[in-house]
Design a protein around this motif. Sequence first.
Motif, PDB file in Angstrom:
ATOM      1  N   THR A 287      -4.829  -0.629  -6.409  1.00  0.00           N
ATOM      2  CA  THR A 287      -5.255  -1.849  -5.726  1.00  0.00           C
ATOM      3  C   THR A 287      -5.432  -3.019  -6.695  1.00  0.00           C
ATOM      4  O   THR A 287      -5.433  -4.166  -6.277  1.00  0.00           O
ATOM      5  N   PHE A 288      -5.588  -2.733  -7.981  1.00  0.00           N
ATOM      6  CA  PHE A 288      -5.764  -3.839  -8.930  1.00  0.00           C
ATOM      7  C   PHE A 288      -4.442  -4.350  -9.482  1.00  0.00           C
ATOM      8  O   PHE A 288      -4.399  -5.295 -10.254  1.00  0.00           O
ATOM      9  N   CYS A 289      -3.332  -3.737  -9.088  1.00  0.00           N
ATOM     10  CA  CYS A 289      -2.056  -4.006  -9.760  1.00  0.00           C
ATOM     11  C   CYS A 289      -1.588  -5.439  -9.537  1.00  0.00           C
ATOM     12  O   CYS A 289      -1.522  -5.909  -8.411  1.00  0.00           O
ATOM     13  N   PHE A 290      -1.233  -6.118 -10.637  1.00  0.00           N
ATOM     14  CA  PHE A 290      -0.714  -7.482 -10.514  1.00  0.00           C
ATOM     15  C   PHE A 290       0.803  -7.488 -10.385  1.00  0.00           C
ATOM     16  O   PHE A 290       1.434  -8.522 -10.321  1.00  0.00           O
ATOM     17  N   ARG A 291       1.398  -6.309 -10.358  1.00  0.00           N
ATOM     18  CA  ARG A 291       2.861  -6.241 -10.258  1.00  0.00           C
ATOM     19  C   ARG A 291       3.331  -6.185  -8.802  1.00  0.00           C
ATOM     20  O   ARG A 291       4.468  -5.811  -8.529  1.00  0.00           O
ATOM     21  N   TRP A 292       2.431  -6.529  -7.865  1.00  0.00           N
ATOM     22  CA  TRP A 292       2.795  -6.363  -6.461  1.00  0.00           C
ATOM     23  C   TRP A 292       4.038  -7.134  -6.036  1.00  0.00           C
ATOM     24  O   TRP A 292       4.757  -6.688  -5.148  1.00  0.00           O
ATOM     25  N   PRO A 293       4.383  -8.286  -6.656  1.00  0.00           N
ATOM     26  CA  PRO A 293       5.620  -8.948  -6.203  1.00  0.00           C
ATOM     27  C   PRO A 293       6.839  -8.051  -6.383  1.00  0.00           C
ATOM     28  O   PRO A 293       7.815  -8.166  -5.643  1.00  0.00           O
ATOM     29  N   GLN A 294       6.782  -7.138  -7.362  1.00  0.00           N
ATOM     30  CA  GLN A 294       7.911  -6.233  -7.565  1.00  0.00           C
ATOM     31  C   GLN A 294       8.001  -5.198  -6.451  1.00  0.00           C
ATOM     32  O   GLN A 294       9.019  -4.558  -6.288  1.00  0.00           O
ATOM     33  N   PHE A 295       6.917  -5.022  -5.723  1.00  0.00           N
ATOM     34  CA  PHE A 295       6.912  -3.992  -4.675  1.00  0.00           C
ATOM     35  C   PHE A 295       7.122  -4.577  -3.273  1.00  0.00           C
ATOM     36  O   PHE A 295       7.219  -3.833  -2.318  1.00  0.00           O
ATOM     37  N   THR A 296       7.117  -5.914  -3.147  1.00  0.00           N
ATOM     38  CA  THR A 296       7.086  -6.494  -1.810  1.00  0.00           C
ATOM     39  C   THR A 296       8.402  -7.102  -1.368  1.00  0.00           C
ATOM     40  O   THR A 296       8.452  -7.741  -0.325  1.00  0.00           O
TER      41      THR A 296
ATOM     42  N   PHE B   4       0.865  -1.186   0.000  1.00  0.00           N
ATOM     43  CA  PHE B   4       0.000   0.000   0.000  1.00  0.00           C
ATOM     44  C   PHE B   4       0.894   1.226   0.000  1.00  0.00           C
ATOM     45  O   PHE B   4       1.816   1.337   0.808  1.00  0.00           O
ATOM     46  N   LYS B   5       0.650   2.104  -0.937  1.00  0.00           N
ATOM     47  CA  LYS B   5       1.439   3.337  -0.978  1.00  0.00           C
ATOM     48  C   LYS B   5       0.564   4.423  -1.602  1.00  0.00           C
ATOM     49  O   LYS B   5      -0.074   4.193  -2.636  1.00  0.00           O
TER      50      LYS B   5
ATOM     51  N   THR C 101       9.051   0.697  -8.886  1.00  0.00           N
ATOM     52  CA  THR C 101       8.066   1.050  -7.874  1.00  0.00           C
ATOM     53  C   THR C 101       7.138   2.067  -8.538  1.00  0.00           C
ATOM     54  O   THR C 101       7.289   2.358  -9.719  1.00  0.00           O
ATOM     55  N   SER C 102       6.159   2.577  -7.804  1.00  0.00           N
ATOM     56  CA  SER C 102       5.233   3.557  -8.384  1.00  0.00           C
ATOM     57  C   SER C 102       5.021   4.692  -7.395  1.00  0.00           C
ATOM     58  O   SER C 102       5.304   4.547  -6.207  1.00  0.00           O
ATOM     59  N   HIS C 103       4.498   5.817  -7.874  1.00  0.00           N
ATOM     60  CA  HIS C 103       4.253   6.963  -6.987  1.00  0.00           C
ATOM     61  C   HIS C 103       3.190   6.620  -5.952  1.00  0.00           C
ATOM     62  O   HIS C 103       3.212   7.110  -4.830  1.00  0.00           O
ATOM     63  N   ALA C 104       2.222   5.826  -6.357  1.00  0.00           N
ATOM     64  CA  ALA C 104       1.222   5.274  -5.439  1.00  0.00           C
ATOM     65  C   ALA C 104       0.857   3.921  -6.039  1.00  0.00           C
ATOM     66  O   ALA C 104       1.138   3.673  -7.218  1.00  0.00           O
ATOM     67  N   TYR C 105       0.272   3.043  -5.248  1.00  0.00           N
ATOM     68  CA  TYR C 105      -0.038   1.715  -5.781  1.00  0.00           C
ATOM     69  C   TYR C 105      -1.530   1.577  -6.057  1.00  0.00           C
ATOM     70  O   TYR C 105      -2.366   1.928  -5.226  1.00  0.00           O
TER      71      TYR C 105
ATOM     72  N   THR D 131      -6.852   3.183  -4.663  1.00  0.00           N
ATOM     73  CA  THR D 131      -5.555   3.245  -3.973  1.00  0.00           C
ATOM     74  C   THR D 131      -5.532   2.650  -2.558  1.00  0.00           C
ATOM     75  O   THR D 131      -4.461   2.259  -2.093  1.00  0.00           O
ATOM     76  N   PHE D 132      -6.663   2.608  -1.879  1.00  0.00           N
ATOM     77  CA  PHE D 132      -6.647   2.117  -0.494  1.00  0.00           C
ATOM     78  C   PHE D 132      -7.091   0.648  -0.440  1.00  0.00           C
ATOM     79  O   PHE D 132      -8.107   0.294  -1.022  1.00  0.00           O
ATOM     80  N   PRO D 133      -6.320  -0.173   0.300  1.00  0.00           N
ATOM     81  CA  PRO D 133      -6.667  -1.590   0.380  1.00  0.00           C
ATOM     82  C   PRO D 133      -8.012  -1.815   1.060  1.00  0.00           C
ATOM     83  O   PRO D 133      -8.418  -1.037   1.928  1.00  0.00           O
ATOM     84  N   ARG D 134      -8.684  -2.884   0.661  1.00  0.00           N
ATOM     85  CA  ARG D 134      -9.981  -3.240   1.247  1.00  0.00           C
ATOM     86  C   ARG D 134      -9.956  -4.712   1.650  1.00  0.00           C
ATOM     87  O   ARG D 134      -9.231  -5.510   1.063  1.00  0.00           O
ATOM     88  N   ARG D 135     -10.778  -5.045   2.603  1.00  0.00           N
ATOM     89  CA  ARG D 135     -10.864  -6.409   3.111  1.00  0.00           C
ATOM     90  C   ARG D 135     -11.066  -7.433   1.984  1.00  0.00           C
ATOM     91  O   ARG D 135     -10.481  -8.511   1.981  1.00  0.00           O
ATOM     92  N   GLU D 136     -11.888  -7.068   1.013  1.00  0.00           N
ATOM     93  CA  GLU D 136     -12.246  -8.003  -0.067  1.00  0.00           C
ATOM     94  C   GLU D 136     -11.049  -8.373  -0.941  1.00  0.00           C
ATOM     95  O   GLU D 136     -11.133  -9.280  -1.774  1.00  0.00           O
TER      96      GLU D 136
END
Length: 282
Positions: A128-137, A18-19, A122-126, A43-48
């Motif tokens: 929530t649908f992004c599938f590139r999250w392994p690059q950010f974690t 989350f960024k 990385t990105s300026h903000a992330y 941009t903001f994570p959700r439970r779902e």
Amino acid sequence: MNEELKRDIEIVWHVLPFKVNNFVVDHLINWDNVPNDPIFTLTFPRREMLLPQHYEKVAGLMQQGADTRTIKRTVDGIHTSLNPHPTGQVDHNVPYVNGNPLPGVQHKYRQTVLYFPSRGQTSHAYCTFCFRWPQFTGMSELRFASREIELLIDYIREHPKITDILFTGGDPLVMSTKSLAANIEPLLDARLSNLRRIRIGTKALTYWPFRFLSDNDSTELLALFRRVVKSGVHLALMAHFNHPNELDSPFVRDALQRVRETGAEVRTQSPILRHINDDADV
Ligand code: SF4
């Protein structure tokens, strides 16, 4: 924002990155409309976003006051089970030069090579649908990232059908102009007769329009764009606009104008996103 929403965000961001930045928070999100605001949802994570069992596992650990290491172990297990590159993105489409793989590059489409410059992952903000999250974690073994521009030039020269290079990430425009120029100028200097277009995938126009307006090296960035255009190579920003609200900001409009003044094109692409833009009027 209510307490339940805050708690959900805290739980989900342990698993998915989350960024967000002050421009998105202050200029793009309408806080009177939260949680339904489209840019908040973007941009903001959700439970779902988590499977119920993953959500419960992390929530349970947090409730017990588990230490960081224990939470990390659980989250690592969740990451692995999410199969972060379901289509074999790391192994497939990797080009070879002189028998050696060219990491950080993908040749998926006949005319286009995808280039993942190492400083642009990385990105300026992330989103929530992004599938590139392994690059950010920090799942480092799954990161694309290339420092091999010279090898890439050899590869493009050896493959005359390639006409386009797409700089992608992350967002390559998180890079300083100096770093970006270190990747782009060798391509221009090489005078590759088959290279017709340089495309840069970016969401900087809406997540950080100051990249083109007032960052320390904005002027140099626009000058770099002009140099590309002047060299005869077509330059296009592949912008992501996911909702018209992103175009309401005068900063975004100014940034668009500055980019267009360099002779670069701005194109856009967006998936249809539930709760964000899946409405004919939008
Ligand atoms: S801007 Fe692109 S790469 Fe960055 S988080 Fe959004 S979708 Fe992912």
